[in-house]
Design an enzyme around this catalytic site. Structure first.
Site, PDB file in Angstrom:
ATOM      1  NE  ARG A 126      70.665  45.316  27.834  1.00  0.00           N
ATOM      2  CZ  ARG A 126      69.883  45.565  26.774  1.00  0.00           C
ATOM      3  NH1 ARG A 126      68.576  45.383  26.834  1.00  0.00           N
ATOM      4  NH2 ARG A 126      70.416  45.977  25.645  1.00  0.00           N
ATOM      5  CG  HIS A 129      72.942  49.557  29.207  1.00  0.00           C
ATOM      6  ND1 HIS A 129      72.720  49.161  27.908  1.00  0.00           N
ATOM      7  CD2 HIS A 129      73.650  48.546  29.771  1.00  0.00           C
ATOM      8  CE1 HIS A 129      73.258  47.974  27.703  1.00  0.00           C
ATOM      9  NE2 HIS A 129      73.815  47.567  28.831  1.00  0.00           N
ATOM     10  CD1 TRP A 133      75.539  34.827  31.070  1.00  0.00           C
ATOM     11  CD2 TRP A 133      73.618  35.965  31.065  1.00  0.00           C
ATOM     12  NE1 TRP A 133      75.691  35.930  30.262  1.00  0.00           N
ATOM     13  CE2 TRP A 133      74.539  36.643  30.248  1.00  0.00           C
ATOM     14  CE3 TRP A 133      72.332  36.516  31.208  1.00  0.00           C
ATOM     15  CZ2 TRP A 133      74.220  37.832  29.573  1.00  0.00           C
ATOM     16  CZ3 TRP A 133      72.023  37.692  30.546  1.00  0.00           C
ATOM     17  CH2 TRP A 133      72.957  38.325  29.740  1.00  0.00           C
TER      18      TRP A 133
HETATM   19 FE1  HIF Z   1      74.763  42.810  30.711  1.00  0.00          FE
HETATM   20  N1  HIF Z   1      74.196  42.196  28.872  1.00  0.00           N
HETATM   21  N2  HIF Z   1      76.629  43.145  30.031  1.00  0.00           N
HETATM   22  N3  HIF Z   1      75.297  43.550  32.527  1.00  0.00           N
HETATM   23  N4  HIF Z   1      72.856  42.599  31.311  1.00  0.00           N
HETATM   24  C1  HIF Z   1      72.955  41.759  28.497  1.00  0.00           C
HETATM   25  C2  HIF Z   1      71.853  41.615  29.320  1.00  0.00           C
HETATM   26  C3  HIF Z   1      71.844  41.962  30.632  1.00  0.00           C
HETATM   27  C4  HIF Z   1      77.095  42.868  28.776  1.00  0.00           C
HETATM   28  C5  HIF Z   1      76.338  42.496  27.684  1.00  0.00           C
HETATM   29  C6  HIF Z   1      75.000  42.143  27.761  1.00  0.00           C
HETATM   30  C7  HIF Z   1      76.559  43.901  32.901  1.00  0.00           C
HETATM   31  C8  HIF Z   1      77.680  43.792  32.139  1.00  0.00           C
HETATM   32  C9  HIF Z   1      77.709  43.463  30.809  1.00  0.00           C
HETATM   33  C10 HIF Z   1      72.414  42.793  32.593  1.00  0.00           C
HETATM   34  C11 HIF Z   1      73.123  43.401  33.601  1.00  0.00           C
HETATM   35  C12 HIF Z   1      74.467  43.719  33.561  1.00  0.00           C
HETATM   36  C13 HIF Z   1      72.959  41.422  27.116  1.00  0.00           C
HETATM   37  C14 HIF Z   1      71.767  40.906  26.333  1.00  0.00           C
HETATM   38  C15 HIF Z   1      74.223  41.646  26.657  1.00  0.00           C
HETATM   39  C16 HIF Z   1      74.755  41.420  25.248  1.00  0.00           C
HETATM   40  C17 HIF Z   1      70.803  42.028  25.960  1.00  0.00           C
HETATM   41  C18 HIF Z   1      69.590  41.458  25.268  1.00  0.00           C
HETATM   42  O1  HIF Z   1      69.766  40.834  24.213  1.00  0.00           O
HETATM   43  O2  HIF Z   1      68.476  41.627  25.787  1.00  0.00           O
HETATM   44  C19 HIF Z   1      78.525  43.042  28.756  1.00  0.00           C
HETATM   45  C20 HIF Z   1      79.428  42.849  27.543  1.00  0.00           C
HETATM   46  C21 HIF Z   1      78.917  43.401  30.007  1.00  0.00           C
HETATM   47  C22 HIF Z   1      80.330  43.642  30.525  1.00  0.00           C
HETATM   48  C23 HIF Z   1      80.789  42.505  31.356  1.00  0.00           C
HETATM   49  C24 HIF Z   1      76.607  44.271  34.374  1.00  0.00           C
HETATM   50  C25 HIF Z   1      77.355  43.229  35.159  1.00  0.00           C
HETATM   51  C26 HIF Z   1      76.892  41.873  34.828  1.00  0.00           C
HETATM   52  C27 HIF Z   1      77.274  45.638  34.702  1.00  0.00           C
HETATM   53  C28 HIF Z   1      75.180  44.249  34.701  1.00  0.00           C
HETATM   54  O3  HIF Z   1      74.665  44.559  35.820  1.00  0.00           O
HETATM   55  C29 HIF Z   1      71.086  42.233  32.739  1.00  0.00           C
HETATM   56  C30 HIF Z   1      70.275  42.189  34.031  1.00  0.00           C
HETATM   57  C31 HIF Z   1      70.737  41.708  31.512  1.00  0.00           C
HETATM   58  C32 HIF Z   1      69.465  40.983  31.149  1.00  0.00           C
HETATM   59  C33 HIF Z   1      68.453  41.898  30.507  1.00  0.00           C
HETATM   60  C34 HIF Z   1      67.172  41.197  30.162  1.00  0.00           C
HETATM   61  O4  HIF Z   1      66.384  41.798  29.441  1.00  0.00           O
HETATM   62  O5  HIF Z   1      66.913  40.076  30.615  1.00  0.00           O
END
Ligand code: HIF
Length: 289
Positions: A46, A50, A189
């Site tokens: 993440r 970001h 998920w």
């Molecule tokens: Fe995420 N994402 N992401 N994301 N994300 C979260 C957590 C992860 C979006 C929202 C969230 C991508 C796209 C989007 C990861 C990787 C990717 C969380 C939760 C939110 C809300 C954060 C938390 O509470 O810890 C949205 C709206 C996206 C647009 C579709 C990417 C494609 C899936 C680009 C991507 O690679 C990962 C990995 C996490 C889990 C982090 C963790 O701490 O476990």
């Protein structure tokens, strides 16, 4: 943060073996008993995303080049809540390899997170330099999970991605979970949140989902176990007429998903880096540790 400049001069002389050592050091500490599902890989992935996903192709600002999330203003953007866990981990690696830039380090972390959890090999190259505070991007460039298809397109088209690439990237939510104290959302998920797979698409299409009844932000839960979640933006992929066929394809065909994901994710990690900074270097493949 370290004052020792990571960057152009140091990067020029380094070889694949040097980066393999950094990768191995990142990989060695990913497993962490008692933290979430036993691995730091999701939060490190993440961070890489970001750091890269702030890119705007019109103004050529944002992206992974300057690692501006080191600075308090960008670190404090709501979307980045909780990423100090990943940045702190990376700080320790930076101490061992002070010559690497933060942008290279964080994106290499993303590569390690995917490869070490069983995902595809992500082509990667060094060349990012550490920026200064004025390189920070304004808040609001990362996606808002409460929205739908139009918002997803607005955000990812701005980075230069197309519909198929949006769906390919989305599969990364196979990894990790939402945290109430970070995003407000809750839960993983998939049933195996530390294994990179195409499970996200299969569950999205084939599980019955319902709105979760709770005081938190609107999200879905699976009807059967009520232990899995989907964000409104995730669900948009299963309902949008252009996204849905790609979700169906990836749910059936993990090989195609892996191939498309690797390409799209490699592109994501390079956003915002001017061509001359690669100094003619082509992407390399780093071995799984
Ligand atoms: Fe995420 N994402 N992401 N994301 N994300 C979260 C957590 C992860 C979006 C929202 C969230 C991508 C796209 C989007 C990861 C990787 C990717 C969380 C939760 C939110 C809300 C954060 C938390 O509470 O810890 C949205 C709206 C996206 C647009 C579709 C990417 C494609 C899936 C680009 C991507 O690679 C990962 C990995 C996490 C889990 C982090 C963790 O701490 O476990």
């Amino acid at each position: 943060y370290s004052q020792q400049e990571g960057g152009a001069a140091a990067t020029a002389e380094k070889t694949k073996e040097d980066y393999q050592k950094v990768y191995n050091a990142i990989a060695a500490g990913l497993e962490k008993e008692g933290y979430d599902d036993g691995s730091l890989a999701p939060v490190i992935l993440r961070l890489a995303w970001h750091a890269s996903g702030t890119y705007d192709k019109e103004t050529k600002t944002g992206g992974s080049n300057y690692a501006t999330m080191r600075f308090p203003s960008e670190a404090g953007h709501g979307a980045n809540a909780g990423l100090h866990v990943a940045r702190d981990y990376m700080e320790n690696i930076k101490k061992q390899f002070p010559w690497i830039s933060y942008g290279d380090l964080w994106t290499l972390g993303g590569v390690a997170a995917i490869q070490e959890t069983g995902g595809p090999t992500i082509p990667w190259r060094p060349g990012r330099i550490d920026g200064v505070e004025v390189n920070q991007t304004p808040d609001g460039r990362l996606p808002d999970a409460s929205q739908g298809s139009k918002h997803l397109r607005d955000i990812f088209y701005r980075m230069g991605f197309n519909d198929r690439e949006i769906v390919a990237l989305a599969g990364a939510h196979a990894l990790g979970r939402c945290h109430v104290d970070r995003s407000g959302y809750d839960g993983p998920w998939t049933f195996s949140p530390v294994t990179f797979s195409n499970q996200f698409y299969d569950l999205l299409l084939n599980e019955p989902w319902q709105w979760k009844k709770w005081k938190g932000p609107a999200q879905y839960e699976d009807k059967k176990t009520r232990s899995l979640m989907m964000l409104p933006t995730d669900m948009a992929l299963a309902t949008d007429p252009k996204f849905k066929p790609v979700v169906q394809e990836y749910a059936k065909d993990e090989e195609t998903f892996f191939k498309d994901f690797a390409k799209a994710f490699a592109t994501l990690l390079e956003l915002g880096v001017p061509e001359e900074q690669w100094k003619g270097k082509q992407p390399m493949t780093i071995d799984t540790a």
